[in-house]
Enzyme design. Sequence first.
Site, PDB file in Angstrom:
ATOM      1  N   LYS A  11     -19.191  84.931 -27.952  1.00 12.72           N
ATOM      2  CA  LYS A  11     -19.461  85.285 -29.349  1.00 12.72           C
ATOM      3  C   LYS A  11     -19.021  86.706 -29.679  1.00 12.72           C
ATOM      4  O   LYS A  11     -18.619  86.986 -30.801  1.00 12.72           O
ATOM      5  CB  LYS A  11     -20.938  85.076 -29.697  1.00 12.72           C
ATOM      6  CG  LYS A  11     -21.929  85.764 -28.758  1.00 12.72           C
ATOM      7  CD  LYS A  11     -22.532  84.806 -27.772  1.00 12.72           C
ATOM      8  CE  LYS A  11     -23.045  85.553 -26.561  1.00 12.72           C
ATOM      9  NZ  LYS A  11     -24.061  84.882 -25.818  1.00 12.72           N
ATOM     10  N   VAL A  27     -22.719  79.744 -30.477  1.00 13.30           N
ATOM     11  CA  VAL A  27     -23.909  79.942 -31.327  1.00 13.30           C
ATOM     12  C   VAL A  27     -24.899  78.813 -31.065  1.00 13.30           C
ATOM     13  O   VAL A  27     -24.553  77.638 -31.208  1.00 13.30           O
ATOM     14  CB  VAL A  27     -23.541  79.936 -32.833  1.00 13.30           C
ATOM     15  CG1 VAL A  27     -24.788  80.145 -33.689  1.00 13.30           C
ATOM     16  CG2 VAL A  27     -22.492  80.987 -33.143  1.00 13.30           C
ATOM     17  N   ILE A  73     -27.431  73.499 -28.979  1.00 15.78           N
ATOM     18  CA  ILE A  73     -27.696  72.867 -30.281  1.00 15.78           C
ATOM     19  C   ILE A  73     -26.373  72.605 -31.010  1.00 15.78           C
ATOM     20  O   ILE A  73     -25.564  73.520 -31.151  1.00 15.78           O
ATOM     21  CB  ILE A  73     -28.568  73.791 -31.162  1.00 15.78           C
ATOM     22  CG1 ILE A  73     -29.818  74.218 -30.397  1.00 15.78           C
ATOM     23  CG2 ILE A  73     -28.945  73.108 -32.459  1.00 15.78           C
ATOM     24  CD1 ILE A  73     -30.582  75.352 -31.075  1.00 15.78           C
ATOM     25  N   GLY A  79     -31.251  83.860 -16.458  1.00 11.57           N
ATOM     26  CA  GLY A  79     -29.859  83.723 -16.911  1.00 11.57           C
ATOM     27  C   GLY A  79     -29.727  83.630 -18.417  1.00 11.57           C
ATOM     28  O   GLY A  79     -28.717  83.167 -18.930  1.00 11.57           O
ATOM     29  N   GLU A 134     -27.796  88.775 -21.774  1.00 11.64           N
ATOM     30  CA  GLU A 134     -26.403  89.191 -21.593  1.00 11.64           C
ATOM     31  C   GLU A 134     -26.288  90.126 -20.390  1.00 11.64           C
ATOM     32  O   GLU A 134     -27.295  90.713 -19.958  1.00 11.64           O
ATOM     33  CB  GLU A 134     -25.921  89.941 -22.842  1.00 11.64           C
ATOM     34  CG  GLU A 134     -25.911  89.105 -24.100  1.00 11.64           C
ATOM     35  CD  GLU A 134     -25.019  87.889 -23.976  1.00 11.64           C
ATOM     36  OE1 GLU A 134     -23.813  88.037 -23.753  1.00 11.64           O
ATOM     37  OE2 GLU A 134     -25.537  86.762 -24.089  1.00 11.64           O
ATOM     38  N   ASP A 165     -26.094  90.618 -30.183  1.00 13.29           N
ATOM     39  CA  ASP A 165     -25.738  89.224 -29.874  1.00 13.29           C
ATOM     40  C   ASP A 165     -26.022  88.328 -31.092  1.00 13.29           C
ATOM     41  O   ASP A 165     -25.186  87.510 -31.492  1.00 13.29           O
ATOM     42  CB  ASP A 165     -26.556  88.771 -28.647  1.00 13.29           C
ATOM     43  CG  ASP A 165     -26.324  87.324 -28.299  1.00 13.29           C
ATOM     44  OD1 ASP A 165     -25.284  87.025 -27.686  1.00 13.29           O
ATOM     45  OD2 ASP A 165     -27.174  86.476 -28.659  1.00 13.29           O
ATOM     46  N   LYS A 176     -23.346  86.166 -33.577  1.00 17.74           N
ATOM     47  CA  LYS A 176     -23.519  84.737 -33.882  1.00 17.74           C
ATOM     48  C   LYS A 176     -23.591  84.509 -35.390  1.00 17.74           C
ATOM     49  O   LYS A 176     -23.045  83.537 -35.907  1.00 17.74           O
ATOM     50  CB  LYS A 176     -24.769  84.217 -33.176  1.00 17.74           C
ATOM     51  CG  LYS A 176     -24.610  84.162 -31.645  1.00 17.74           C
ATOM     52  CD  LYS A 176     -25.938  83.942 -30.950  1.00 17.74           C
ATOM     53  CE  LYS A 176     -25.767  83.789 -29.443  1.00 17.74           C
ATOM     54  NZ  LYS A 176     -27.042  83.852 -28.708  1.00 17.74           N
ATOM     55  N   GLY A 207     -29.047  79.832 -21.603  1.00 21.40           N
ATOM     56  CA  GLY A 207     -29.298  79.369 -20.233  1.00 21.40           C
ATOM     57  C   GLY A 207     -28.138  78.560 -19.683  1.00 21.40           C
ATOM     58  O   GLY A 207     -27.274  78.088 -20.421  1.00 21.40           O
TER      59      GLY A 207
HETATM   60  N1  HSE Z   1     -28.091  86.282 -24.372  1.00 20.67           N
HETATM   61  C1  HSE Z   1     -27.985  85.122 -25.214  1.00 20.67           C
HETATM   62  C2  HSE Z   1     -29.377  84.735 -25.669  1.00 20.67           C
HETATM   63  C3  HSE Z   1     -27.333  84.005 -24.459  1.00 20.67           C
HETATM   64  O1  HSE Z   1     -30.355  85.218 -25.091  1.00 20.67           O
HETATM   65  O2  HSE Z   1     -29.484  83.958 -26.610  1.00 20.67           O
HETATM   66  C4  HSE Z   1     -26.995  82.801 -25.280  1.00 20.67           C
HETATM   67  O3  HSE Z   1     -26.012  83.078 -26.238  1.00 20.67           O
END
Ligand code: HSE
Length: 385
Positions: A88, A115, A119, A170, A173, A184, A188, A286
């Site tokens: 993104k 994004v 989903i 996980g 970022e 982030d 998006k 994830g």
């Molecule tokens: N770091 C992002 C989040 C990962 O926590 O949503 C998914 O895009």
Amino acid sequence: MKIGLLGLGTIGSGIYEHLKARDDIEVVKILELLRHPGLEHLETSDFNEILSDPEIDTVVELIGGMEPAHTFTVQALKAGKNVVSANKLMLSHHMEEILTLARDMGVQYRYDASVGGSIPFLYNLMRYRGADTLTGICGIVNGTTNLILDVMQREGRAFDDVLAEAQKLGYAEANPSADVDGVDAMCKLCIASAVAYQKYVRPEDIATEGIRHIRAGDIIFFGQMNKVCRLLVNSALNTDGSIRAYVEPTLVPNDSTEAAVHMNNNTISVTGEYCGTHTFQGQGAGKHPTAFAVELGLRDILDGVSPRLNPIPEGNADVDNRQARHAYYLRTAAHPGVPVRKLSDTEGGAAYVTEPMSVADMHALAAQLREKDPRLFFAGVREKE
Ligand code: HSE
């Protein structure tokens, strides 16, 4: 379909595992600096080996970040390869260039995974666009900050402790400041808004505030107001054709849709003149949810789903956040300098609720107050609908 996979981190290892079980999509090379036992025969540290391999028709870019992801993507598209990505940050800054190049080369750039994780939000947004005038996007699109806000309020755990958990799972970022500072979510919102309104909302035009400075003391006030805090993205068409676009912590009523979104989940609503409001919910971050979305992009290419679904934005949006107005919660040690109702003194100054004011004015005020109090926190206040 033969894949050159760039990156074997959280999502890269997820898609590799998923594709091992398929017989129609095969990973034939992996760009990785580290070597992984059992995969050495696939691994290379030279991108040219992927670029010049005629057998590879599709590159899956999961290295993330700006460079070398941008350069590798451009080179892959120019070499006539499809690219599927969850990046993104890179796409939000180079959207027109990347989508135009893919169109001109007659290949696909699929970014479904960028994004909302698993989903199917962007895909549907692309389909809706032709049949409706889309007027608004609102929701939670960052799993890491949702986990932090949700667990801090429900379990009383500390910010750093929950952030460390999001990193371990996980979700976060590589540099988690992108999550906690709202960057982030902003990237998006930029991508989703370009798809919805067919205008490029430049990342620097999106008013962006994260949750870095929230304290346990703030959360006590939210409880007293029967609200919970969520990091929301918002964009909408203004009546004069300009677009409002902002990311900010928001206090939503306890019984709202967003308050019921827990852990790393996301929720995103799109509103159109004909379709009304549709809300999508699910796992937004994830390894497996995001790898699933990457595979959807690969399967669309395999199944010949039309690249016309990938709209190229026509010019820059005129962004105007003066037309969006609401009250704000503000906790600061500085003098607010605008009409406020004081809630109470608290650690880090005093907590206030402002009179309704524009998003543009609040973000400008916060920048000004930060010169005296760098750790102030503010959040929009949404009343019951
Ligand atoms: N770091 C992002 C989040 C990962 O926590 O949503 C998914 O895009």
